[in-house]
Design an enzyme around this catalytic site. Structure first.
Site, short mmCIF file in Angstrom:
data_model
loop_
_atom_site.label_atom_id
_atom_site.label_comp_id
_atom_site.label_asym_id
_atom_site.label_seq_id
_atom_site.Cartn_x
_atom_site.Cartn_y
_atom_site.Cartn_z
N SER A 1 1.04 16.27 -0.72
CA SER A 1 0.38 15.26 -1.57
C SER A 1 -0.27 15.87 -2.80
O SER A 1 -0.32 15.22 -3.85
CB SER A 1 -0.66 14.48 -0.75
OG SER A 1 -1.61 15.34 -0.17
N VAL B 1 5.82 6.94 2.68
CA VAL B 1 7.14 7.32 3.19
C VAL B 1 7.07 8.15 4.47
O VAL B 1 8.10 8.42 5.08
CB VAL B 1 7.94 8.14 2.15
CG1 VAL B 1 8.15 7.32 0.90
CG2 VAL B 1 7.25 9.46 1.81
N GLY B 2 5.88 8.55 4.91
CA GLY B 2 5.79 9.57 5.95
C GLY B 2 6.03 9.10 7.37
O GLY B 2 6.26 9.92 8.25
N GLU B 3 5.96 7.81 7.61
CA GLU B 3 6.02 7.35 9.01
C GLU B 3 7.32 6.66 9.39
O GLU B 3 7.84 6.86 10.49
CB GLU B 3 4.82 6.43 9.28
CG GLU B 3 3.53 7.20 9.18
CD GLU B 3 2.30 6.33 9.25
OE1 GLU B 3 2.03 5.64 8.24
OE2 GLU B 3 1.64 6.31 10.29
N ARG C 1 -0.70 6.92 3.42
CA ARG C 1 -1.49 6.29 2.36
C ARG C 1 -1.83 7.19 1.18
O ARG C 1 -2.23 6.68 0.13
CB ARG C 1 -2.79 5.73 2.94
CG ARG C 1 -3.75 6.81 3.50
CD ARG C 1 -5.07 6.22 3.96
NE ARG C 1 -5.89 5.81 2.86
CZ ARG C 1 -6.70 6.63 2.16
NH1 ARG C 1 -6.78 7.90 2.49
NH2 ARG C 1 -7.41 6.17 1.17
N ILE D 1 -1.10 17.05 4.02
CA ILE D 1 -0.20 17.42 5.11
C ILE D 1 1.26 17.24 4.76
O ILE D 1 2.13 17.57 5.55
CB ILE D 1 -0.50 16.66 6.43
CG1 ILE D 1 -0.46 15.15 6.22
CG2 ILE D 1 -1.83 17.07 7.00
CD1 ILE D 1 -0.64 14.38 7.53
N GLY D 2 1.56 16.73 3.57
CA GLY D 2 2.97 16.52 3.28
C GLY D 2 3.35 16.80 1.85
O GLY D 2 4.37 16.31 1.36
#
Ligand SMILES: Cc1cc2nc3c(=O)[nH]c(=O)nc-3n(C[C@H](O)[C@H](O)[C@H](O)COP(=O)(O)OP(=O)(O)OC[C@H]3O[C@@H](n4cnc5c(N)ncnc54)[C@H](O)[C@@H]3O)c2cc1C
Lengths: 759, 298
Positions: free
Chosen positions: A484, A711-713, A523, A481-482
């Site tokens: 990865s 880093v996503g949150e 994660r 989703i980002g």
């Protein structure tokens, strides 16, 4: 750690999924179809709260073209057990009731029945033929109301867990939790300045662009296949197995490309219904939610009522900190009030802390995870209060935070002692950013806020396969989703010493790779990244063995360098290096296919800290806020693919700005949602905001071979308060209630005007 | 199962006859940016859809002695590219060009915006301020009505069975005239007006000799605010005249509290936008060019 030590890590190649996405070839869940498939649709409750007296599906079943109808009767009762759902915990007894209402409907949009028919139109018509007899009950939407004695009870047997004294009567308060450190009374007694304020935040939807969708096909022999949009196909498998009493090995879930999730796709809504319908109808069943369904029945992040009290010395040192959070769980217990409590003061090293949280049910859709669940909410209240402190003490807001910043060795109020963290580095990076060093433009004001998130590790599996030509497939099991896939391929390229282009990362279905926990908790690049690194190391071990066989030397005599096997030293012998392509070509003679794999439970996730700066102006006549400049600084460990790390910071900031300024759920008097669409549920549009500037602070996580931190949150945590703090400084009117929408801000400014004129 | 008939009309008469034949189940398709959205949401289920985009009279702009006739189905983007119209009626054009986004502009029409009968339709307050006349074709006869008399309530027009809108006519006016439209939306685009104000003025030196004010999103239909026009007419657009006109706009509001704004907010903003739109219209009348403002606050 300087970037130059790496060849691939820290570079910015195109993402492996990019071309398919920009050409429209990428397949999202609603793009999957099977021959003979039926269309499934859900009948949803028109009431916020009602007892289901009866459901008559006979007329719907009699309609030509209708092949199956399901209600709660088609799903077995579940035990009262808690299982993880992404970063949140859910009770299976409640999950089955959320998927399909049993005794009662608990929110408008709650599923009560589902049909499968040959066409969309017939399915729709069939829904109208299902007769549900309701006994409408009084409802309650707001947390404060829901907590009052005498409020309508959602669950007649719900006793407050952890209540002091123990609960004797049922209520809507599912749980009371408490975290403490030091002596809070002594702390406040010592304080020279004490500030206490109340705050409220509204629930917000994750706003993913792709609605939930699932296609299920159940065979006569008991096998089930599912294609759906999810952040965790292993969780879809797990939930469906439990909810439908099917063995996990019989269910194979393939994740589609995912059009956003942000935490909201870590639970199941449609999948169990589609499977049951398919089992009953004997045909594949496809279900797609409308945007209205998404708003009424999925997600959101909770709203909350908060109280914050902070005591400090005149030099800015915070000596006592209290916070009380009453958080919406939606229709079933399980809000992220725990992480909200834990994150509240995690940015700071404070001797005396006391935090209390309440998990409160009301007649709203059950909340789901949303980037750093709970943390933005407590950060809004805490960081607003710290800004008040800075104003009162006439201190620079970054200096005040530096004075109190958590560092290595700080013991948090929830028990953890920090290892290597980057709060101080991030504050300094913000202070030294081009943005902070530029004077605020006339008419604008500047706000600052910080934020924290734990990040998680958990279970991951990965494999690396060498093809006949020496190119490599890296297989893992986390929906991307980002970006990865790009990061995993970069780490594999770095390990193997071959080009990024020679590696194809793929996401395997549940039958084709070992278990992976959800894509969540920031994660994947960290934990699944570690599994990939380990699988590639396993592969290299295999490759070295093949070279050793070829040369007839000991495996210890072979090293791997720049994508080639070489003799470890002259004592081993003189051999021309063997490339991965050469080793692949001769694999048949050295032991067959060359593969590596790894599986592990990853611990040691490095927590992350962010500091955001915003310059904005407020139009006094209209209350419209215009963001002029925005910078997000964050401790990112090592930026494996810096563009996608920056993208995370920018996206989180934008979502947080929307949360601060316009997003809210508007309920009418009957408890029905008045704005279930993107026209009146206002997320920011591109033209609303400037380019979000980013400052990547690299404090490597010592537990990861490449120093990765999630880093996503973190980036969604600071914006709410950063915006509110800037508005307060722009207008001298502080907004304690979100969102700071034009009508609300305008009313507050008008209300303050006579007062300010009098002062 | 309900089947939908799709017809492409070649003439205005044919379209009106098809509408009459559909017995209340007919729907005109102009750009479809309202109609298709409403069909998808299940709000309307037409029996016959009648496409009018192939009717020459209904797509295009013609000028006769300073008066402009805009075909009801002319796409907003075409209107925005018409240099002379833009110069003559900058407020009307900017209002039409505010509808949606670049993609929506390629399809959306002023006729559709009017016939959809939303109180918040962006083009309508500007058309009301401009004194636009609506030309209506029935199965047998043609008639004309002032635009402010066209709508009856949210989603309701005064069209009779079989009638369709053919065109909108903007009257000729003195060179020393100017108009402007401003709307307030919480975001910068892709939103619905919380309040919209259209102002059209004719100046003689520093004096306003005639004025019209249209006010949207604050009542069941877009309003012609005669009291505001009266306050401006004959004045030098001084503070008192502006105060009176702004108050007249606020007083004319009969809004509702809803998801888009509160009564208090809408009433206040009506006055705020009146002042700003008047200033822009006056500058334009005096030949001081002002860039099109998308809205207040940005
Ligand atoms: C993404 C998006 C953004 C939007 N933003 C805005 C905005 O900012 N401001 C705004 O005001 N609107 C907005 N709209 C609404 C819509 O685009 C406008 O109302 C547009 O002007 C409608 O024109 P159309 O030609 O597409 O109408 P259509 O959808 O073709 O028609 C609208 C209605 O009018 C009827 N109709 C059309 N023409 C005639 C005629 N000649 N005679 C009789 N009946 C007729 C149709 O049958 C239908 O009921 C937006 C819509 C979308 C989808």
């Amino acid at each position: 750690m300087s970037k130059s030590q790496y060849k691939w890590i820290g570079t910015r190649p195109d993402r492996p999924d990019g071309a398919d996405k920009v050409t429209g070839r990428a397949r999202f869940a609603a793009d999957f179809n099977l021959p003979g498939q039926l269309i499934g649709k859900v009948l949803r409750s028109p009431h916020a709260h009602a007892r289901i007296k009866s459901i008559d599906t006979s007329k719907a079943l009699a309609l030509p073209g209708v092949k199956a109808v399901v209600t709660a009767k088609d799903f077995p009762e579940q035990a009262d057990v808690i299982v993880p759902a992404g970063e949140m915990q859910v009770n299976l007894r409640d999950v089955t009731r959320n998927v399909m209402a049993r005794e009662k409907v608990l929110y408008e949009g709650h599923a009560v029945a589902a049909v499968a028919a040959t066409t969309d139109a017939i399915a729709k018509q069939a829904l109208g033929l299902i007769k549900v007899e309701y006994q409408v009950l009084p409802h309650v939407i707001d947390v404060a109301e829901a907590m009052k004695p005498g409020a309508p009870l959602l669950h007649e047997n719900l006793m407050t867990e952890g209540a002091k004294p123990a609960a004797t009567k049922p209520s809507n308060i599912a749980k009371r939790i408490e975290f403490a450190k030091g002596d809070i009374d002594a702390g406040f007694a010592q304080a020279e300045v004490v500030i206490e304020r109340d705050y409220t935040t509204q629930p917000v939807h994750q706003g993913y662009i792709e609605p939930h969708a699932a296609l299920a096909s159940a065979s006569e022999d008991g096998q089930v296949q599912v294609w759906s949009t999810t952040q965790g196909h292993f969780q879809v498998r797990g939930f469906c197995a439990r909810l439908l009493n099917i063995e996990t090995s019989q269910i194979r879930v393939t994740p589609s490309e995912i059009g956003g999730g942000f935490g909201g796709k870590t639970v199941v809504y449609l999948e169990p219904l589609a499977i049951r319908l398919s089992q009953k109808a004997g045909k594949p069943v496809k279900m797609v939610m409308s945007r209205e369904d998404v708003f009424r029945a999925s997600g959101p992040a909770p709203g909350a009522d908060l109280k914050v009290k902070i005591g400090a010395m005149k030099d800015g040192r915070i000596v006592a900190a209290e916070c009380t959070i009453a958080m919406q769980a939606g229709a079933f217990p399980g809000s992220p009030v725990g992480p909200a409590c834990m994150c509240s003061y995690a940015c700071y090293d404070i001797d005396n802390i006391h935090v209390v949280g309440f998990d409160v049910v009301s007649n709203r859709p059950k909340v789901a995870a949303y980037r750093a669940p709970g943390a933005p909410i407590s950060a809004f209240a805490v960081e607003s209060t710290i800004d008040l402190l800075a104003q009162q003490l006439k201190m620079d807001p970054i200096e005040l935070r530096l004075k109190n910043a958590a560092t290595k060795g700080t013991k948090t109020h929830y028990g953890v002692t920090f290892g290597t963290i980057g709060m101080v580095e991030t504050l300094n990076a913000a202070k030294n950013s081009p943005h902070y060093k530029t004077p605020v433009k006339p008419g604008f004001a500047r706000g600052v806020a910080a934020g924290f998130w734990f990040n998680v590790g958990a279970d991951s599996s990965a494999a690396a396969h060498v093809g006949e030509d020496g190119s490599v497939t890296v297989i893992s099991g986390n929906p991307d989703i980002g970006g990865s896939r790009a990061s995993l391929a970069l780490m594999a390229a770095e390990e193997l010493g071959i080009d990024y282009d020679k590696i194809r990362p793929v996401i395997a279905d549940t039958a084709s790779i070992g278990f992976n926990f959800v894509t969540g908790g920031s994660r994947v690049t960290f934990a699944t990244g570690l599994a990939v690194v380990n699988s590639v190391r396993d592969l290299i071990r295999d490759l070295k063995g093949r070279a050793a066989k070829t040369w007839n030397v000991d495996p210890e005599g072979v090293i791997w360098e720049n994508g080639m096997a070489k003799p470890a030293g002259s004592n081993v012998g003189t051999f021309e290096p063997l490339t991965i392509a050469q080793l692949a070509a001769s694999a048949g003679r050295t032991g067959g296919p060359i593969n590596g794999h790894a599986q592990l439970n990853v611990t040691g996730a490095g927590p992350g800290f962010g500091v955001h700066i915003v310059d904005l102006k407020v139009d006094a006549d209209t209350g419209i806020v215009t963001v002029g400049r925005y910078t997000a600084a964050q401790d990112v460990g090592t930026a494996i693919h810096p563009s996608y790390v920056e993208g995370q910071l920018q996206g989180g900031a934008v979502q947080g700005i929307g949360w601060a300024l316009n997003e809210e759920y508007i309920y009418n008097g009957q408890g029905k949602l008045a704005n279930p669409g993107f026209l009146d549920y206002r997320i920011p549009v591109a033209s609303d905001l400037p380019m979000i500037e980013t400052v990547l602070v690299e404090v490597p996580n010592p537990t990861h071979p490449y120093g990765v931190r999630g880093v996503g949150e973190v980036p969604i945590v600071p914006p709410l308060a950063a915006v509110a703090n800037a508005v307060a400084r722009a207008t001298n009117v502080r907004m304690y209630d979100l969102p700071i929408s034009p009508p609300r801000l305008s009313a507050a400014l008008d209300a303050a005007q006579p007062r300010m004129a009098a002062e | 199962m309900t089947d939908i008939q799709f017809k492409v009309a070649k003439t205005v008469r044919e379209a009106a006859s098809l509408m009459a034949a559909a017995k209340g189940k007919g729907r005109i398709l102009a750009g479809g940016t309202d109609l298709l959205v409403q069909m998808k949401a299940g709000m309307v289920t037409p029996g016959t859809i009648i496409d009018v985009k192939k009717i020459p009279e209904m797509v295009g702009i013609t000028e006769t002695k300073g008066s402009y006739r805009i075909g009801a189905a002319t796409p907003a983007a075409v209107i925005g590219e018409h240099k002379k119209l833009r110069k003559a009626w900058p407020g009307v054009v900017e209002a039409i060009n505010l509808i949606g986004s670049t993609q929506v502009q390629g399809r959306a029409s002023a006729g559709g915006n009017l016939c959809n009968a939303s109180p918040a339709a962006d083009s309508v307050p500007a058309l009301v301020a401009a004194g636009a006349i609506v030309t209506i074709q029935g199965p047998k006869t043609r008639r004309q009505v002032p635009v402010e008399k066209f709508n009856a309530g949210p989603g309701k027009t005064t069209l009779k069975a079989g009638e369709i809108v053919v065109s909108l006519t903007l009257p000729a006016r003195p060179k020393t005239s100017g108009d402007a439209y401003l709307r307030l939306i919480p975001r910068t685009e892709m939103d619905i007006a919380v309040v919209g104000v259209g102002v059209s003025l004719t100046m003689k030196g520093d004096t306003c000799v005639s004025a019209r004010v249209g006010l949207g999103a604050v009542a069941p239909t877009v309003l012609l605010v005669e009291a505001a026009a009266k306050a401006l007419t004959g004045s030098k657009l001084d503070a008192k005249a502006l105060d009176d006109a702004a108050n007249a706009c606020s007083a004319a509001c009969r809004p509702i509290d809803d998801k888009r704004g509160t009564i208090r907010y809408r009433t206040k903003i009506a006055g705020v936008l009146l002042r700003l739109a008047t200033a822009i219209a006056a500058d334009r009348a005096k030949g001081i060019s002002r860039p099109a403002h998308s809205q207040q606050g940005h």
